[in-house]
Design an enzyme around this catalytic site. Structure first.
Site, short mmCIF file in Angstrom:
data_model
loop_
_atom_site.label_atom_id
_atom_site.label_comp_id
_atom_site.label_asym_id
_atom_site.label_seq_id
_atom_site.Cartn_x
_atom_site.Cartn_y
_atom_site.Cartn_z
N CYS A 87 0.86 -1.18 0.00
CA CYS A 87 0.00 0.00 0.00
C CYS A 87 0.90 1.23 0.00
O CYS A 87 2.11 1.13 0.06
CB CYS A 87 -0.86 0.02 1.26
SG CYS A 87 -1.91 -1.42 1.45
N GLY A 133 -1.64 1.53 -4.57
CA GLY A 133 -2.92 0.96 -4.15
C GLY A 133 -4.06 1.77 -4.69
O GLY A 133 -4.06 3.00 -4.56
N ASN A 135 1.77 -0.38 5.57
CA ASN A 135 2.16 -1.00 4.31
C ASN A 135 2.96 -2.26 4.65
O ASN A 135 3.95 -2.17 5.37
CB ASN A 135 3.01 -0.02 3.51
CG ASN A 135 3.61 -0.63 2.25
OD1 ASN A 135 4.61 -0.14 1.74
ND2 ASN A 135 3.04 -1.69 1.74
N GLY A 136 2.50 -3.40 4.13
CA GLY A 136 3.20 -4.65 4.40
C GLY A 136 2.22 -5.71 4.86
O GLY A 136 1.02 -5.50 4.86
N TYR A 165 9.85 -3.43 -9.96
CA TYR A 165 8.53 -3.19 -10.51
C TYR A 165 7.66 -2.23 -9.71
O TYR A 165 7.07 -1.30 -10.27
CB TYR A 165 7.76 -4.51 -10.67
CG TYR A 165 6.28 -4.31 -10.94
CD1 TYR A 165 5.85 -3.87 -12.19
CD2 TYR A 165 5.33 -4.52 -9.95
CE1 TYR A 165 4.50 -3.64 -12.43
CE2 TYR A 165 3.97 -4.30 -10.20
CZ TYR A 165 3.57 -3.87 -11.43
OH TYR A 165 2.25 -3.64 -11.67
N ASP A 206 10.01 -6.91 -20.62
CA ASP A 206 9.08 -6.63 -19.52
C ASP A 206 9.83 -6.78 -18.20
O ASP A 206 10.89 -7.40 -18.15
CB ASP A 206 7.87 -7.57 -19.57
CG ASP A 206 6.66 -6.96 -18.83
OD1 ASP A 206 6.80 -5.87 -18.24
OD2 ASP A 206 5.58 -7.58 -18.85
N ASP A 207 9.25 -6.22 -17.14
CA ASP A 207 9.96 -6.26 -15.85
C ASP A 207 9.85 -7.61 -15.17
O ASP A 207 10.72 -8.00 -14.40
CB ASP A 207 9.42 -5.17 -14.92
CG ASP A 207 7.96 -5.39 -14.63
OD1 ASP A 207 7.63 -6.08 -13.66
OD2 ASP A 207 7.13 -4.88 -15.40
N CYS A 214 4.90 -14.18 -2.20
CA CYS A 214 5.38 -13.23 -1.20
C CYS A 214 4.44 -13.28 0.00
O CYS A 214 3.22 -13.25 -0.16
CB CYS A 214 5.37 -11.82 -1.80
SG CYS A 214 5.89 -10.58 -0.60
N CYS A 222 15.49 -8.49 0.19
CA CYS A 222 14.67 -9.70 0.22
C CYS A 222 14.39 -10.06 -1.23
O CYS A 222 13.82 -9.25 -1.97
CB CYS A 222 13.35 -9.45 0.96
SG CYS A 222 12.22 -10.86 0.81
N CYS A 280 10.82 -14.03 -3.51
CA CYS A 280 9.93 -14.44 -4.61
C CYS A 280 10.71 -15.12 -5.73
O CYS A 280 10.15 -15.83 -6.55
CB CYS A 280 9.09 -13.27 -5.12
SG CYS A 280 10.04 -11.82 -5.58
P1 AMP Z 1 1.52 -12.06 -15.52
O1 AMP Z 1 2.79 -12.76 -15.87
O2 AMP Z 1 0.42 -12.19 -16.50
O3 AMP Z 1 1.06 -12.43 -14.15
O4 AMP Z 1 1.82 -10.51 -15.47
C1 AMP Z 1 3.08 -9.98 -15.36
C2 AMP Z 1 2.94 -8.48 -15.54
O5 AMP Z 1 2.24 -7.91 -14.44
C3 AMP Z 1 4.28 -7.81 -15.63
O6 AMP Z 1 4.22 -7.03 -16.80
C4 AMP Z 1 4.37 -6.87 -14.44
O7 AMP Z 1 4.65 -5.56 -14.88
C5 AMP Z 1 3.01 -6.90 -13.80
N1 AMP Z 1 3.10 -7.28 -12.37
C6 AMP Z 1 4.07 -7.95 -11.74
N2 AMP Z 1 3.78 -8.10 -10.43
C7 AMP Z 1 2.59 -7.53 -10.22
C8 AMP Z 1 1.76 -7.34 -9.07
N3 AMP Z 1 2.13 -7.78 -7.86
N4 AMP Z 1 0.58 -6.70 -9.24
C9 AMP Z 1 0.21 -6.27 -10.44
N5 AMP Z 1 0.95 -6.40 -11.55
C10 AMP Z 1 2.13 -7.01 -11.47
#
Ligand code: AMP
Length: 494
Positions: A28, A55, A129-130, A274, A377-378, A414, A465, A468
């Site tokens: 959050c 959030g 937050n947490g 991210y 992508d991240d 997580c 940490c 994940c």
């Molecule tokens: P997916 O692999 O379909 O679950 O989605 C991965 C994408 O969701 C990546 O592009 C991330 O940018 C985004 N993402 C990663 N972690 C989260 C999260 N905790 N909540 C919302 N989006 C996320």
């Protein structure tokens, strides 16, 4: 940064991955301000506005005018929950604010924060937050002693634990510290009391919390989850609240207390890759710069010939630019994001569905057609987003699609406040990289190494940490809690 997800019109418009969890609390945004002679509620409003990405389910502000506490909280975005009239009804120079992350099971207004609780010394308002990992035990303790719990959040439990200590005769600080010692897990807290404002981080400092000063009057202090919450009101970053530290802000200034014997730095690495905003500063640099460096490293680890590099907007873009810089392959925008697609989205019509309209991310056909594309992508969590994006790129004419991910495979859930889903939903928990590549239909797939991700921070790799990605949880998680989300016993070798 609203979570990325692309969906086609023939699918359910559950846009954000965020809606799928039924955990009580998630990552959050928290904000606190002590600013004599200022309208604290208005400053908190802007602070929360900048922290909206943390959030989107509910927002709330509590203000203190001497002993008088007022609170307004509701479901929705900060801009939907507050207006000038409401803010005018929140006078006072001390305010605490909260943005709550979306969840399913507990998506109701009674769970909105700040949690407000009466004590012998006056009312306290707490923003958290947490995630605690000993929620069940703490809840039982408090229920046994007939506390009237009104929410299903772990945050309310912390507020009641403080109240219990204070009502037992402890002053604010001692009472709060005793309560924190009863909590296990991740907690960055901002707590308003009639006597002053508290900022607290758990002994591992899993979630961030920063301190800022406002104007040149030294007694005006701001607390925020991220530095972007300071920037928006013109506050200067002073420093982070340290793991296991409590800062107490009163008319006498800021006092610091280290309330735990063995603090260690274990900042959540997912915040860095991210969750936090790219313009927020962590470890003395913007996350934009860090994420760009992840892209450099990714290009070193997984080079491939291609015509263009594109990023998944918005969170994949800095790493894509980094990949392009390091590989010499030009960067282009291949997907345009509609930033106004919200959660209360109206179902597309049947004809739109049939046309396969892309609601949130629209590929640029003339950029992609006939090109060998590297898409960055991240993270890949469940794999559903990437599958849709890859299909969209191919439909737009890309001849090859190479996916590069600026973090390692997410293999473990997580327990400390990021919604990474239960383990059975995590694609990398049970599938190899080759299997994932087949499932999402890419020509090649490369995940950044764990070492590369941590070394790019320029910090001691032990100060994060990264559970994940490894299953190595720095705060012991009770077996019952573990079993609720884990399907595999062993940590994943890295
Ligand atoms: P997916 O692999 O379909 O679950 O989605 C991965 C994408 O969701 C990546 O592009 C991330 O940018 C985004 N993402 C990663 N972690 C989260 C999260 N905790 N909540 C919302 N989006 C996320």
């Amino acid at each position: 940064m609203i979570p990325n997800s692309l969906f086609l019109a023939d699918e359910e418009p559950t846009i954000d991955r965020a809606v799928r969890s039924d955990k009580p609390e998630e990552a959050c945004g928290v904000f606190g301000i002590y600013a004599p002679e200022e309208n604290a509620a208005k400053l908190a409003y802007f602070g929360l506005y900048a922290l909206q990405h943390r959030g989107q389910e509910s927002a709330g502000i509590a203000t203190f005018e001497g002993d008088k506490v007022r609170v307004h909280k509701n479901m929705g975005l900060v801009s939907q929950v507050f207006n000038e009239t409401i803010l005018d009804r929140l006078p006072g120079s001390l305010a605490v604010g909260h943005n709550r992350y979306s969840t399913t099971g507990s998506s109701r207004v009674s769970n909105a924060q700040p949690a407000v609780v009466d004590t012998r010394l006056g009312t306290l308002a707490l923003a958290h937050n947490g995630n605690l990992v000993n929620t069940a035990q703490l809840r039982e303790e408090l229920l046994d002693r007939n506390f009237d719990l009104v929410t299903t959040t772990d945050s309310e439990l912390i507020a009641w634990a403080i109240a219990e200590e204070v009502n037992g005769g402890q002053p604010w600080l001692e009472g709060a510290i005793r309560a924190f010692n009863r909590c296990q897990g991740a907690f960055s807290l901002v707590i308003g009391t009639p006597a002053g404002l508290m900022g607290v981080r758990d002994p591992n400092g899993i979630r961030p919390l920063v301190i800022g000063t406002l104007g040149n009057k030294p007694q005006r202090y701001v607390l925020a989850s991220e530095t972007c919450g300071l920037d928006i009101i013109g506050a200067e970053y002073l420093r982070d609240v340290e793991p296991g530290e409590l800062v107490w802000i009163t008319e006498e200034g800021l006092a610091s207390f280290h309330w735990t014997k063995e603090p260690q730095r274990k900042l959540c690495i997912f915040e860095m890759i991210y969750f936090a905003r790219p313009d927020s500063v962590m470890n003395e640099e913007s996350l934009y710069t860090y994420r760009m460096r992840l892209g450099h490293q990714l290009a070193k680890e997984f080079p491939t010939p291609a015509d263009i590099v594109i990023g998944v907007p918005d969170s994949g873009v800095p790493a894509a630019i980094g990949y392009s810089q390091a590989s010499g392959i030009s960067y282009a925008e291949g997907l345009i994001k509609n930033r106004y697609v919200g959660r209360t989205f109206i179902q597309p019509t049947q004809s739109m569905r049939e046309a396969g309209i892309k609601m949130k991310l629209n590929p640029l056909k003339d950029v992609l057609a006939g090109k060998r594309v590297i898409i960055v992508d991240d993270s890949i969590v469940r794999g559903t987003t990437s599958r849709k994006i890859v299909k969209a790129l191919r439909d737009a004419g890309a001849t090859e699609v190479h996916m590069r991910v600026s973090s390692p495979p997410v293999t473990h859930p997580c327990f400390y406040g990021i919604d990474t889903d239960n383990q059975d939903q995590l694609i990398a928990a049970t599938k190899s990289v080759d299997e994932i590549a087949k499932l999402i239909e890419v020509d090649s797939l490369g995940f950044l190494s764990w070492k590369g991700m941590l070394e790019a921070t320029g910090e001691d790799p032990n100060s994060f940490c990264s559970a994940c990605f490894t299953g190595d949880y720095p705060i012991p998680v009770p077996e019952t809690v573990k079993r609720s989300k884990l399907i595999l016993e062993q940590p994943t070798p890295v």
